[in-house]
Design a protein around this motif. Sequence first.
Motif, PDB file in Angstrom:
ATOM      1  N   ALA A 185       0.814  -1.219   0.000  1.00 36.63           N
ATOM      2  CA  ALA A 185       0.000   0.000   0.000  1.00 36.63           C
ATOM      3  C   ALA A 185       0.842   1.262   0.000  1.00 36.63           C
ATOM      4  CB  ALA A 185      -0.922   0.002   1.222  1.00 36.63           C
ATOM      5  N   VAL A 186       2.166   1.140  -0.049  1.00 37.82           N
ATOM      6  CA  VAL A 186       3.041   2.314  -0.040  1.00 37.82           C
ATOM      7  C   VAL A 186       2.832   3.083  -1.340  1.00 37.82           C
ATOM      8  CG1 VAL A 186       5.443   3.093   0.019  1.00 37.82           C
ATOM      9  CG2 VAL A 186       4.711   1.159   1.437  1.00 37.82           C
ATOM     10  N   PRO A 187       2.391   4.348  -1.275  1.00 40.64           N
ATOM     11  CA  PRO A 187       1.969   5.053  -2.503  1.00 40.64           C
ATOM     12  C   PRO A 187       3.046   5.159  -3.570  1.00 40.64           C
ATOM     13  CG  PRO A 187       1.174   6.214  -0.565  1.00 40.64           C
ATOM     14  CD  PRO A 187       2.083   5.141  -0.065  1.00 40.64           C
ATOM     15  N   ALA A 188       4.257   5.553  -3.210  1.00 34.43           N
ATOM     16  CA  ALA A 188       5.301   5.763  -4.216  1.00 34.43           C
ATOM     17  C   ALA A 188       5.739   4.465  -4.868  1.00 34.43           C
ATOM     18  CB  ALA A 188       6.505   6.463  -3.584  1.00 34.43           C
ATOM     19  N   TRP A 189       5.488   3.337  -4.238  1.00 36.19           N
ATOM     20  CA  TRP A 189       5.802   2.039  -4.842  1.00 36.19           C
ATOM     21  C   TRP A 189       4.588   1.491  -5.598  1.00 36.19           C
ATOM     22  CZ3 TRP A 189       8.098  -0.349   0.259  1.00 36.19           C
ATOM     23  CH2 TRP A 189       9.323   0.272   0.538  1.00 36.19           C
ATOM     24  N   HIS A 190       3.453   1.496  -4.926  1.00 38.06           N
ATOM     25  CA  HIS A 190       2.262   0.874  -5.519  1.00 38.06           C
ATOM     26  C   HIS A 190       1.855   1.563  -6.820  1.00 38.06           C
ATOM     27  CE1 HIS A 190      -1.593  -1.212  -5.649  1.00 38.06           C
ATOM     28  NE2 HIS A 190      -2.155  -0.044  -5.891  1.00 38.06           N
ATOM     29  N   ASP A 191       1.891   2.874  -6.855  1.00 41.29           N
ATOM     30  CA  ASP A 191       1.450   3.599  -8.053  1.00 41.29           C
ATOM     31  C   ASP A 191       2.439   3.481  -9.209  1.00 41.29           C
ATOM     32  OD1 ASP A 191      -0.711   4.277  -6.586  1.00 41.29           O
ATOM     33  OD2 ASP A 191      -0.253   6.413  -6.397  1.00 41.29           O
ATOM     34  N   GLY A 192       3.651   3.029  -8.927  1.00 40.26           N
ATOM     35  CA  GLY A 192       4.641   2.872  -9.991  1.00 40.26           C
ATOM     36  C   GLY A 192       4.758   1.467 -10.525  1.00 40.26           C
ATOM     37  N   ARG A 254      10.693  12.451  -6.986  1.00 35.63           N
ATOM     38  CA  ARG A 254      11.316  13.626  -7.604  1.00 35.63           C
ATOM     39  C   ARG A 254      12.219  14.370  -6.628  1.00 35.63           C
ATOM     40  NH1 ARG A 254       6.223  14.000 -10.513  1.00 35.63           N
ATOM     41  NH2 ARG A 254       5.288  15.142  -8.771  1.00 35.63           N
ATOM     42  N   ARG A 255      11.876  14.321  -5.355  1.00 37.03           N
ATOM     43  CA  ARG A 255      12.675  15.037  -4.359  1.00 37.03           C
ATOM     44  C   ARG A 255      13.868  14.231  -3.851  1.00 37.03           C
ATOM     45  NH1 ARG A 255       7.576  16.617  -1.750  1.00 37.03           N
ATOM     46  NH2 ARG A 255       8.062  15.044  -0.171  1.00 37.03           N
ATOM     47  N   SER A 256      13.973  12.973  -4.240  1.00 39.32           N
ATOM     48  CA  SER A 256      15.029  12.100  -3.725  1.00 39.32           C
ATOM     49  C   SER A 256      16.386  12.458  -4.342  1.00 39.32           C
ATOM     50  CB  SER A 256      14.688  10.637  -4.022  1.00 39.32           C
ATOM     51  OG  SER A 256      15.757   9.793  -3.664  1.00 39.32           O
ATOM     52  N   ARG A 257      17.294  12.916  -3.526  1.00 38.00           N
ATOM     53  CA  ARG A 257      18.645  13.216  -4.009  1.00 38.00           C
ATOM     54  C   ARG A 257      19.385  11.937  -4.385  1.00 38.00           C
ATOM     55  NH1 ARG A 257      20.718  17.878   0.305  1.00 38.00           N
ATOM     56  NH2 ARG A 257      19.126  19.446  -0.235  1.00 38.00           N
ATOM     57  N   LEU A 258      19.111  10.868  -3.648  1.00 37.19           N
ATOM     58  CA  LEU A 258      19.751   9.592  -3.981  1.00 37.19           C
ATOM     59  C   LEU A 258      19.341   9.116  -5.363  1.00 37.19           C
ATOM     60  CD1 LEU A 258      19.580   7.545  -0.651  1.00 37.19           C
ATOM     61  CD2 LEU A 258      21.643   8.226  -1.873  1.00 37.19           C
ATOM     62  N   ALA A 305      12.232   6.865  -0.695  1.00 34.00           N
ATOM     63  CA  ALA A 305      11.092   7.616  -1.219  1.00 34.00           C
ATOM     64  C   ALA A 305       9.785   6.909  -0.871  1.00 34.00           C
ATOM     65  CB  ALA A 305      11.222   7.776  -2.728  1.00 34.00           C
ATOM     66  N   GLY A 306       9.779   5.591  -0.922  1.00 35.10           N
ATOM     67  CA  GLY A 306       8.580   4.854  -0.551  1.00 35.10           C
ATOM     68  C   GLY A 306       8.218   5.016   0.912  1.00 35.10           C
ATOM     69  N   THR A 307       9.189   4.918   1.799  1.00 32.15           N
ATOM     70  CA  THR A 307       8.897   5.084   3.218  1.00 32.15           C
ATOM     71  C   THR A 307       8.441   6.508   3.525  1.00 32.15           C
ATOM     72  OG1 THR A 307      11.254   5.541   3.633  1.00 32.15           O
ATOM     73  CG2 THR A 307      10.503   3.268   3.905  1.00 32.15           C
ATOM     74  N   ALA A 308       8.988   7.492   2.812  1.00 30.33           N
ATOM     75  CA  ALA A 308       8.552   8.879   3.008  1.00 30.33           C
ATOM     76  C   ALA A 308       7.106   9.064   2.561  1.00 30.33           C
ATOM     77  CB  ALA A 308       9.466   9.832   2.250  1.00 30.33           C
ATOM     78  N   SER A 309       6.712   8.432   1.460  1.00 27.30           N
ATOM     79  CA  SER A 309       5.331   8.565   0.980  1.00 27.30           C
ATOM     80  C   SER A 309       4.339   7.894   1.928  1.00 27.30           C
ATOM     81  CB  SER A 309       5.204   7.959  -0.421  1.00 27.30           C
ATOM     82  OG  SER A 309       5.297   6.545  -0.390  1.00 27.30           O
ATOM     83  N   ALA A 310       4.763   6.845   2.612  1.00 23.89           N
ATOM     84  CA  ALA A 310       3.868   6.187   3.567  1.00 23.89           C
ATOM     85  C   ALA A 310       3.658   7.025   4.817  1.00 23.89           C
ATOM     86  CB  ALA A 310       4.430   4.816   3.943  1.00 23.89           C
ATOM     87  N   CYS A 311       4.625   7.857   5.157  1.00 23.59           N
ATOM     88  CA  CYS A 311       4.522   8.674   6.370  1.00 23.59           C
ATOM     89  C   CYS A 311       3.688   9.932   6.174  1.00 23.59           C
ATOM     90  CB  CYS A 311       5.921   9.059   6.859  1.00 23.59           C
ATOM     91  SG  CYS A 311       6.914   7.669   7.443  1.00 23.59           S
ATOM     92  N   ASP A 312       3.496  10.367   4.939  1.00 26.01           N
ATOM     93  CA  ASP A 312       2.734  11.583   4.661  1.00 26.01           C
ATOM     94  C   ASP A 312       1.323  11.202   4.223  1.00 26.01           C
ATOM     95  OD1 ASP A 312       1.658  13.990   3.774  1.00 26.01           O
ATOM     96  OD2 ASP A 312       3.573  14.704   2.986  1.00 26.01           O
TER      97      ASP A 312
END
Length: 334
Positions: A185-192, A254-258, A305-312
């Motif tokens: 259910a992590v948005p940045a992973w699931h939607d991709g 998009r915000r991930s520097r890594l 990025a995935g863990t960050a999207s789950a927290c917001d």
Amino acid sequence: MSNQTDVRLDDAPGLRTEREATPGSAGRGSRSLRPPEPEADSYYGLPVLNSTPWSDHDIAGYLFLGGLAGASSTLAAAAELTGRPALARAAKVAALGAVGGSLYVLIHDLGKPSRFLNMLRVFKVTSPMSVGTWILTAYGPQAGLAALTGVTGRFPRLGRAATVGAGLTGPALATYTAALICDTAVPAWHDGFREMPFLFAGSAAASAGGLGMLAAPVAQAAPARRAALLGAALECAAAVRMERRMGLTAEPLRRSRLLRAGQALSVAGALLGQGLGARSRVAAVAAGAALLAGSVCTRFGIFHAGTASACDPRYTVEPQRRRLAKSRAERDLS
């Protein structure tokens, strides 16, 4: 009595009344209750999803090592069949080391080896974890046999069969982890989910090509250079398409520097390897190091990025609202 009721309804939090004219009301109107429009992203701004229990060093490392192992075996098979023994041997050893490391970090994250063995009790085609466990189990012995025969020179026919078998299984090992993280259910992973397997395949090919340029002589590293170039191109194209299609949920990507650093290193390493790396051993080593570093940054960038999207909560709530609004509009039109 009715006046008291009206006051309570007006004062009740979260309820809104509107005066609407109704048939038979003689213009006086009547009060009707409507559900309030949502104003907050979540209760008290708290995350809607639980944070992922995975350790970044274990799982992000597993994503990188699994991709490196699978793509290295495919590169080893290509080198074996085209008469490049040094490149084939280096890729076989790299594949064995990478799959051993990936198995270690996976078991370390699970907590004890018995949990990995328990997953072999069933095969569930709808579960990426179950399918991936069996892919890893089928791939590991072949990669080990290919590396052992390649180093010792014993049983060449058996070694070639194992090399080809590992090479055929390698792409599945390199890309199944994309399905694994997208099946959450992590948005940045699931939607991709559409582009993530291609991104992982490109990153894996770039890392294997980089390791091949590091370990093999320049004269035999042509397949590694081509794999690096094609892999970097596929990785960048998939990332660009994924970020454009996903919209809001692509913001953490998009915000991930890594992730940006990984793409830059992959492109720079591929171009350097294809250019100066075809003639200079020093340039080939520098290109290979850049490609490996780029793949590491890409996998860790996607993980964080995935863990960050789950927290917001915005990345969970707002897409749901848009889907609901779209379905309501479609119902109204029909």
